[in-house]
Design a protein around this motif. Structure first.
Motif, PDB file in Angstrom:
ATOM      1  N   GLU A  24      -9.970   4.544 -10.506  1.00  0.00           N
ATOM      2  CA  GLU A  24     -10.272   4.914 -11.892  1.00  0.00           C
ATOM      3  C   GLU A  24      -9.930   3.818 -12.895  1.00  0.00           C
ATOM      4  O   GLU A  24      -9.907   4.065 -14.096  1.00  0.00           O
ATOM      5  N   GLN A  25      -9.689   2.608 -12.410  1.00  0.00           N
ATOM      6  CA  GLN A  25      -9.410   1.486 -13.306  1.00  0.00           C
ATOM      7  C   GLN A  25     -10.714   1.000 -13.954  1.00  0.00           C
ATOM      8  O   GLN A  25     -11.731   0.875 -13.268  1.00  0.00           O
ATOM      9  N   PRO A  26     -10.684   0.727 -15.244  1.00  0.00           N
ATOM     10  CA  PRO A  26     -11.873   0.132 -15.872  1.00  0.00           C
ATOM     11  C   PRO A  26     -12.215  -1.188 -15.173  1.00  0.00           C
ATOM     12  O   PRO A  26     -11.329  -1.994 -14.903  1.00  0.00           O
ATOM     13  N   GLY A  27     -13.474  -1.358 -14.847  1.00  0.00           N
ATOM     14  CA  GLY A  27     -13.918  -2.574 -14.174  1.00  0.00           C
ATOM     15  C   GLY A  27     -14.052  -2.435 -12.674  1.00  0.00           C
ATOM     16  O   GLY A  27     -14.649  -3.286 -12.021  1.00  0.00           O
ATOM     17  N   VAL A  28     -13.503  -1.362 -12.103  1.00  0.00           N
ATOM     18  CA  VAL A  28     -13.663  -1.133 -10.668  1.00  0.00           C
ATOM     19  C   VAL A  28     -14.989  -0.407 -10.449  1.00  0.00           C
ATOM     20  O   VAL A  28     -15.241   0.635 -11.037  1.00  0.00           O
ATOM     21  N   PRO A  65     -14.953  -8.846 -12.701  1.00  0.00           N
ATOM     22  CA  PRO A  65     -13.844  -9.679 -13.156  1.00  0.00           C
ATOM     23  C   PRO A  65     -13.849  -9.957 -14.662  1.00  0.00           C
ATOM     24  O   PRO A  65     -12.836 -10.401 -15.197  1.00  0.00           O
ATOM     25  N   SER A  66     -14.946  -9.650 -15.332  1.00  0.00           N
ATOM     26  CA  SER A  66     -14.949  -9.828 -16.788  1.00  0.00           C
ATOM     27  C   SER A  66     -14.248  -8.655 -17.478  1.00  0.00           C
ATOM     28  O   SER A  66     -13.924  -8.728 -18.662  1.00  0.00           O
ATOM     29  N   ILE A  67     -13.976  -7.573 -16.721  1.00  0.00           N
ATOM     30  CA  ILE A  67     -13.261  -6.410 -17.261  1.00  0.00           C
ATOM     31  C   ILE A  67     -11.859  -6.311 -16.672  1.00  0.00           C
ATOM     32  O   ILE A  67     -10.893  -6.013 -17.376  1.00  0.00           O
ATOM     33  N   LEU A  68     -11.736  -6.556 -15.370  1.00  0.00           N
ATOM     34  CA  LEU A  68     -10.466  -6.444 -14.657  1.00  0.00           C
ATOM     35  C   LEU A  68     -10.331  -7.663 -13.759  1.00  0.00           C
ATOM     36  O   LEU A  68     -11.171  -7.894 -12.894  1.00  0.00           O
ATOM     37  N   LYS A  71      -6.036 -10.984 -10.627  1.00  0.00           N
ATOM     38  CA  LYS A  71      -4.584 -10.983 -10.843  1.00  0.00           C
ATOM     39  C   LYS A  71      -4.094  -9.588 -11.224  1.00  0.00           C
ATOM     40  O   LYS A  71      -3.062  -9.128 -10.736  1.00  0.00           O
ATOM     41  N   GLU A  72      -4.826  -8.889 -12.076  1.00  0.00           N
ATOM     42  CA  GLU A  72      -4.456  -7.525 -12.456  1.00  0.00           C
ATOM     43  C   GLU A  72      -4.545  -6.581 -11.257  1.00  0.00           C
ATOM     44  O   GLU A  72      -3.695  -5.699 -11.096  1.00  0.00           O
ATOM     45  N   LEU A  73      -5.542  -6.762 -10.405  1.00  0.00           N
ATOM     46  CA  LEU A  73      -5.648  -5.939  -9.193  1.00  0.00           C
ATOM     47  C   LEU A  73      -4.442  -6.151  -8.281  1.00  0.00           C
ATOM     48  O   LEU A  73      -3.904  -5.199  -7.718  1.00  0.00           O
ATOM     49  N   VAL A  74      -4.013  -7.405  -8.138  1.00  0.00           N
ATOM     50  CA  VAL A  74      -2.846  -7.694  -7.302  1.00  0.00           C
ATOM     51  C   VAL A  74      -1.605  -7.010  -7.869  1.00  0.00           C
ATOM     52  O   VAL A  74      -0.806  -6.442  -7.122  1.00  0.00           O
TER      53      VAL A  74
END
Length: 175
Positions: A24-28, A65-68, A71-74
């Protein structure tokens, strides 16, 4: 202009528990439960659980990757795992449940290694950070009944997540 999506593959124990934090993360765009790192093409769950195929349960995340960023995923990944336990995660033991960040390219490898080093240096854990960082291998989607398990079987998923010790560990160490 067409969006360019990327993929990330993370293993952190039972793949059921690895979908929801990313889904449910924006960009996924999608999160698929599956198997990677083994020596059998298109393995089944029953084959993987024997421990003889070399596969690890993992999730393949397609993201924008332009939204999430990767590095944020890690950073989200770390907060779903016990990075000090190389022998499995929580109640799930063995190689098929080991924690691994599978990188798709040198940039992902560098980001993952820097993040792991920063986590080790942070002193958050008294034990060493043992999560492996390995090159991505072919990823095989798991059977349909494993996909979106937290949605399809909410009660069982919640009982499993609590009973495995994952929820308590995360609350004690990451919140």
């Amino acid at each position: 202009m067409e969006e360019k999506y990327e993929k990330a593959i993370f293993a952190g124990g039972c793949f059921w528990c690895m979908v929801h934090p990313f889904d449910e993360q924006p960009g996924v765009i999608s999160v698929i439960s599956g198997y990677t790192g083994g020596n059998v093409e298109n393995p089944t769950y029953s084959q993987v659980t024997t421990g003889t195929t070399g596969h690890t349960e993992a999730v393949e995340i397609t993201f924008n990757p332009s939204i999430l960023s990767y590095k944020e995923l890690v950073e989200i990944y770390w907060k779903q795992t016990d990075p000090t336990d190389a022998l499995g995660q929580f109640a799930d033991r063995g190689d098929s449940y080991r924690p691994v960040i599978f990188y798709m390219d040198d940039t992902q490898k560098e980001i993952a290694e820097a993040s792991r080093a920063a986590l080790q240096a942070s002193g958050r854990f008294s034990k060493p950070i043992v999560t492996e960082i390995e090159p991505a291998q072919p990823f095989y989607p798991a059977e349909d009944y494993h996909q979106d398990y937290y949605r399809k079987n909410r009660m069982h998923y919640n009982l499993y997540r609590r009973g495995s010790g994952r929820s308590k560990f995360i609350a004690d160490n990451w919140k």
